[in-house]
Design an enzyme around this catalytic site. Structure first.
Site, PDB file in Angstrom:
ATOM      1  CD  GLU A 188      13.897 -13.943 -11.135  1.00 45.77           C
ATOM      2  OE1 GLU A 188      13.632 -14.442 -10.224  1.00 45.77           O
ATOM      3  OE2 GLU A 188      13.604 -12.738 -11.637  1.00 45.77           O
ATOM      4  NE  ARG A 228       4.663   1.592  -0.226  1.00 44.29           N
ATOM      5  CZ  ARG A 228       5.858   1.047   0.202  1.00 44.29           C
ATOM      6  NH1 ARG A 228       7.062   1.504  -0.283  1.00 44.29           N
ATOM      7  NH2 ARG A 228       5.969   0.331   1.400  1.00 44.29           N
ATOM      8  CE  LYS A 286      10.755 -11.448 -13.225  1.00 46.53           C
ATOM      9  NZ  LYS A 286      11.613 -11.492 -12.187  1.00 46.53           N
ATOM     10  CG  HIS A 315      14.308 -38.730 -10.395  1.00 46.23           C
ATOM     11  ND1 HIS A 315      14.678 -39.871 -10.284  1.00 46.23           N
ATOM     12  CD2 HIS A 315      15.442 -37.796 -10.553  1.00 46.23           C
ATOM     13  CE1 HIS A 315      15.939 -40.221 -10.808  1.00 46.23           C
ATOM     14  NE2 HIS A 315      16.280 -38.685 -10.795  1.00 46.23           N
ATOM     15  CE  LYS A 362      10.241  -3.012  -7.965  1.00 40.48           C
ATOM     16  NZ  LYS A 362      10.480  -4.332  -8.547  1.00 40.48           N
ATOM     17  CB  CYS A 399      -0.936   0.167   1.212  1.00 38.02           C
ATOM     18  SG  CYS A 399      -1.792  -1.353   1.462  1.00 38.02           S
ATOM     19  CG  ASN A 406       1.692   0.091   4.307  1.00 35.82           C
ATOM     20  OD1 ASN A 406       1.357  -0.979   4.018  1.00 35.82           O
ATOM     21  ND2 ASN A 406       2.840   0.421   3.694  1.00 35.82           N
ATOM     22  N   GLY A 407      -0.292  -1.981   6.709  1.00 29.59           N
ATOM     23  CA  GLY A 407      -0.063  -2.600   7.298  1.00 29.59           C
ATOM     24  C   GLY A 407      -1.157  -3.657   8.010  1.00 29.59           C
ATOM     25  CD  GLU A 462       7.268 -12.124 -11.054  1.00 31.99           C
ATOM     26  OE1 GLU A 462       7.087 -11.411  -9.875  1.00 31.99           O
ATOM     27  OE2 GLU A 462       8.389 -11.996 -11.085  1.00 31.99           O
ATOM     28  CD1 TRP A 469      -1.394  -6.002  -3.698  1.00 33.39           C
ATOM     29  CD2 TRP A 469      -1.229  -6.754  -1.725  1.00 33.39           C
ATOM     30  NE1 TRP A 469      -1.121  -7.413  -3.592  1.00 33.39           N
ATOM     31  CE2 TRP A 469      -1.036  -7.833  -2.326  1.00 33.39           C
ATOM     32  CE3 TRP A 469      -1.282  -7.139  -0.289  1.00 33.39           C
ATOM     33  CZ2 TRP A 469      -0.822  -9.353  -2.189  1.00 33.39           C
ATOM     34  CZ3 TRP A 469      -0.985  -8.570   0.191  1.00 33.39           C
ATOM     35  CH2 TRP A 469      -0.885  -9.701  -0.883  1.00 33.39           C
TER      36      TRP A 469
HETATM   37  C1  G6P Z   1       7.497  -9.023  -4.197  1.00 35.84           C
HETATM   38  C2  G6P Z   1       7.781  -8.719  -5.469  1.00 35.84           C
HETATM   39  C3  G6P Z   1       8.966  -9.446  -6.104  1.00 35.84           C
HETATM   40  C4  G6P Z   1      10.101  -9.397  -5.176  1.00 35.84           C
HETATM   41  C5  G6P Z   1       9.952  -9.731  -3.732  1.00 35.84           C
HETATM   42  C6  G6P Z   1      10.942  -9.271  -3.000  1.00 35.84           C
HETATM   43  O1  G6P Z   1       7.040 -10.365  -4.082  1.00 35.84           O
HETATM   44  O2  G6P Z   1       6.671  -8.809  -6.414  1.00 35.84           O
HETATM   45  O3  G6P Z   1       9.158  -9.268  -7.483  1.00 35.84           O
HETATM   46  O4  G6P Z   1      11.225 -10.219  -5.603  1.00 35.84           O
HETATM   47  O5  G6P Z   1       8.865  -9.075  -3.122  1.00 35.84           O
HETATM   48  O6  G6P Z   1      11.091  -8.121  -2.964  1.00 35.84           O
HETATM   49  P1  G6P Z   1      12.272  -7.212  -2.359  1.00 35.84           P
HETATM   50  O7  G6P Z   1      12.024  -5.919  -2.453  1.00 35.84           O
HETATM   51  O8  G6P Z   1      12.713  -7.810  -0.858  1.00 35.84           O
HETATM   52  O9  G6P Z   1      13.623  -7.557  -3.178  1.00 35.84           O
END
Ligand code: G6P
Length: 604
Positions: A479, A27, A483, A502, A599, A2, A99-100, A486, A73
Site C-alpha cells: 500500500e 470522479r 500511495k 531472488h 476516485k 465521470c 457515464n459508462g 499514485e 475521465w
Molecule cells: C480507484 C482509486 C483507488 C481505489 C480503487 C478502488 O482506482 O483510484 O484509490 O483504491 O479505485 O475504489 P473503491 O471505491 O472500490 O474502494
C-alpha cells in the site's frame, strides 16, 4: 467514473451545475461541460481541463433554469474540447451526458440517419444522435427506444429544448440518483453533488428510467413498467469538502484517521464476551461455524486492505482466507462454494469490477458481505449486509483513512469469527484493548510528520523506490508503494523482504532507496538481515518501525508507537502515507487529483 449533475427548478442552473461539478471532480477531471436550456434554445459550454477553467470561461449569457453538467475521465477519445460532454444532436436541440461505456457503438453508428456527421470520437455523441433519431414526439419515449438498442453500461441525463420542462435520466451499471429540493429537482451520479441543496435522494436501479420535472419525478423500467421509489435520507455531508487548515484533502484525511477509527469502532465492541458486535451482518453463530473459507475481493487500495484483512481473519479465526483483485476473479469463472464467506471491499461502493464480481458470486449462489464506506451505494445495496466504515466522505483520489478504517473493520470481523470459533477470551480482550488504543497510536504516528517529510524529500528525486516487508509489513509495503506512485509519480515497487535476493537485488544501487517496514516481532532478525543485504550494495534505507531497537545505518528511521502485532501494519502504514504525501508536495504534484486517475472507477 465521470460525474453527472443536473437541475430543473427556478434558480439559474449554471452556478448550481458548476458547483456540483467541482464536488464531483474526484470522479474524473480531464474535461468538463454544461448545457442549459436558455430562452433562445439549448446552450452548451465545454472545455478540456478542470471545472475551474470551465467556470472561468463560461459565456456571460448562459441563463436558464434547466441544465446538465459533466466532468469526464476519458475512455473513448482523448480529453479534448470536442470530446467533452454534453454532446448534442445535429440540430443542437438535444444534449446528453453519459457515464459508462457503450459497447455496441459501431452497430449503433450504422443506425444513425445517413449523412450524420460526428464531431467527436465519443460513444456518447452517437447516443445523442440515436435518441434524436427515434420516431416519437416525447423525449422520454425517444430515450427509451434508443436505450433498448444500447449494450453496455450507462448513467445518462438528457435535455431537449423542445420539451424544456423535463430532464430524462436512465441507469444501467453507472449510478444515477434523483434529489428532491424545494420546488426543484436535481439529478447526480452521487450525492456529493447535491448535498448543499437537499438530503432527500432516490437511487435508480439498473434498467430504470426517470422523468424529472421541477415539481416531482416518475420512474419506470426501460420497458415502461412504472416502478415505485421512495426517497431516502442521504448521509453524505457537505462539510467533508471544506479543507479547514489543510493544504490538501489527502493531508486532511490522513489526519482524520484517529477519529475515523473511533467511528469504525463505535457501538461495535462487546466487552462482556470480548468480541465484536456487528449489527449490519446477517450471520448466525451457526453460519460462522459452517464457514470453511473467507475470500476477499476489491480493487486498488481496497484490494490491499483486503490482503491485510484476509491475513488477519485467517490468524484470528483460523479459517483459510485470501484476497484477490475483483477484476481477475470476475473473469476466471470462479468456483463459488456455499461455505465460503465472500467479502467485497470498496470505499465508494461503485467500483464496476468489484460490483461485477459480487454479482457473479451471487449468481452462483455465494454469500457476499460488503465492507463499504458509502451507505446507499450500489455495492452496499447489492450485498445487503456488511460493515460500513463510517470514515466520512473521502475526497482525495488516493485512499488513506478508508484504507485504515477497512483494516479496523476486518479486525472486528476477524474477532467476531474468531470468538465464535476458537479464539480465546484473553486474546479477544487483548485485541479489543489494542483497537481501543489504536486512535492514540495513529495520533502518535502522525506526530512524526516532520521527520517523514524530511525523508520524503530525500526519496522524491529518484527514479524508483523499493518497499519491503514481511507478512503484515509486506501488505503495508504494498500500500505504501501504491500511495507513492499514485500521488508523486515516482516509480515504486513492493516486495516481500525475502524475495529481494531472488531478483530485485540486482537493481539496488546508491540511487535506488528502499523503504523497509519492520515491525517489532519474531521476524526482526530476518528483517535486519534483509537490511544488511541492501546496505552491502550501498542502497539507501528508510526504516519504518514500531521498535526502539537499533536498526543500523539509515537515511531515516521513522518510529511509531507500538500496538498489538495484528494491528501494527495499520500504524506502520501512517508514515508511508506521509512519505507519499510529502514527496508529492515536494515535487509539486496535483496531490488530490493525480494525473490519469479517478476516485470512483465505474467503467472497466
Ligand atoms: C480507484 C482509486 C483507488 C481505489 C480503487 C478502488 O482506482 O483510484 O484509490 O483504491 O479505485 O475504489 P473503491 O471505491 O472500490 O474502494
Amino acid at each position: 467514473m465521470c460525474g453527472i449533475v443536473g437541475i430543473i427548478g427556478r434558480q439559474p442552473a449554471a452556478p448550481v451545475l458548476l458547483e456540483g461539478l467541482a464536488r464531483l471532480e474526484y470522479r474524473g477531471y480531464d474535461s468538463a461541460g454544461v448545457a442549459v436550456i436558455a430562452p433562445s434554445g439549448l446552450r452548451v459550454h465545454k472545455a478540456e481541463g478542470r471545472v475551474a477553467h470551465l467556470a472561468a470561461t463560461l459565456p456571460k449569457r448562459f441563463g436558464g433554469t434547466v441544465g446538465i453538467g459533466h466532468t469526464r475521465w476519458a475512455t473513448h477519445g482523448e480529453p479534448t474540447d470536442a470530446n467533452a460532454h454534453p454532446h448534442t444532436d445535429a440540430r443542437g436541440q438535444l444534449a446528453v451526458i453519459h457515464n459508462g461505456i457503450v459497447e455496441n457503438v459501431e452497430a449503433l453508428r450504422a443506425l444513425l440517419p445517413a449523412g450524420t456527421e460526428l464531431r467527436s470520437e465519443t460513444d456518447t455523441e452517437v447516443l445523442a444522435h440515436l435518441i434524436s433519431a427515434q420516431e416519437a414526439d416525447d423525449l422520454e419515449e425517444r430515450v427509451r427506444l434508443a436505450l433498448l438498442l444500447v449494450e453496455g453500461a450507462y448513467g445518462i441525463a438528457v435535455v431537449d429544448a423542445r420539451q424544456p420542462d423535463r430532464i430524462v435520466v436512465a441507469r444501467n451499471g453507472s449510478p444515477v440518483l434523483l434529489a428532491i429540493g424545494d420546488r426543484e429537482m436535481l439529478i447526480a451520479s452521487d450525492a456529493a453533488a447535491v448535498v448543499r441543496h437537499t438530503d432527500q435522494v432516490v437511487h435508480l436501479d439498473d434498467g430504470e428510467l426517470a422523468v424529472v420535472r421541477a415539481d416531482g419525478y416518475r420512474t419506470s423500467t426501460l420497458e415502461g413498467e412504472p416502478t415505485d421509489k421512495a426517497p431516502q435520507t442521504s448521509t453524505v455531508s457537505a462539510v467533508a469538502h471544506d479543507l479547514g487548515d489543510h493544504a490538501h484533502h489527502m493531508h486532511k484525511e490522513i489526519h482524520e484517521q484517529p477519529e475515523a477509527v473511533e467511528r469504525a469502532l463505535r457501538g461495535r465492541v462487546d466487552a462482556r464476551f470480548a468480541t465484536a458486535h456487528l449489527g449490519g451482518l446477517d450471520l448466525t453463530p451457526r453460519d460462522v461455524l459452517a464457514l470453511r473459507r473467507v475470500k476477499v475481493l476489491g480493487c486498488g487500495s481496497a484490494y490491499y486492505a483486503g490482503l491485510y484483512g484476509a491475513g488477519l481473519v485467517e490468524s484470528l479465526a483460523r479459517i483459510p482466507a485470501d484476497a484477490e483483485t475483483a477484476s481477475e476473479l470476475r473473469y476466471r469463472n470462479p468456483i463459488v462454494e456455499p461455505d465460503t464467506l465472500y467479502v467485497a471491499v470498496s470505499q465508494s461502493g461503485e467500483t464496476i469490477d468489484t460490483l461485477a464480481a459480487v454479482q457473479e458470486i451471487q449468481r452462483k449462489g455465494g454469500t457476499v458481505i460488503g465492507i463499504v464506506n458509502t451507505p446507499g451505494s450500489t455495492i452496499a445495496r447489492a450485498c445487503g449486509s456488511g460493515i460500513f466504515l463510517h470514515a466520512g466522505h473521502e475526497v482525495s483520489v488516493t485512499s488513506t483513512k478508508t484504507f485504515t478504517s477497512t483494516g479496523v473493520a476486518f479486525a472486528l470481523l476477524g474477532l467476531l469469527l474468531g470468538r465464535t470459533r476458537d479464539l480465546g477470551p484473553a486474546d479477544g480482550r487483548r485485541l479489543l484493548d489494542g483497537l481501543a488504543a489504536l486512535p492514540d497510536a495513529i495520533a502518535g504516528a502522525l506526530a512524526i510528520e516532520d521527520e517523514a517529510a524530511a525523508a520524503a524529500k530525500a526519496i522524491a528525486e529518484v527514479d524508483s523506490v523499493f518497499f519491503i516487508g514481511r507478512l503484515g509489513g509486506y501488505v503495508a509495503a504494498l500500500e505504501g508503494a501504491q500511495k507513492l506512485k499514485e500521488v508523486s509519480y515516482v516509480h515504486a515497487e513492493a516486495y516481500p523482504a525475502a524475495e529481494l535476493k531472488h531478483g530485485p537485488l540486482a537493481l539496488i544501487t546508491p540511487e535506488i532507496p528502499t523503504v523497509a517496514v519492520v515491525p517489532d516481532d519474531e521476524l526482526w532478525e530476518k528483517n535486519m538481515g534483509s537490511l544488511s543485504e541492501i546496505r552491502a550494495r550501498r542502497g539507501p534505507l528508510v526504516v519504518v518501525t514500531d521498535s526502539e531497537r537499533d536498526v543500523g545505518e539509515a537515511l531515516a528511521v521513522l518510529r511509531v508507537p507500538r500496538t498489538e502485532p495484528e494491528l501494527a501494519p495499520l500504524v506502520l502504514g501512517i508514515p508511508l502515507q506521509l512519505l507519499a504525501y510529502h514527496a508529492a508536495v515536494h515535487l509539486g504534484r496535483d496531490v488530490d487529483k493525480p494525473r490519469n486517475l479517478a476516485k470512483s472507477v465505474t467503467v472497466e
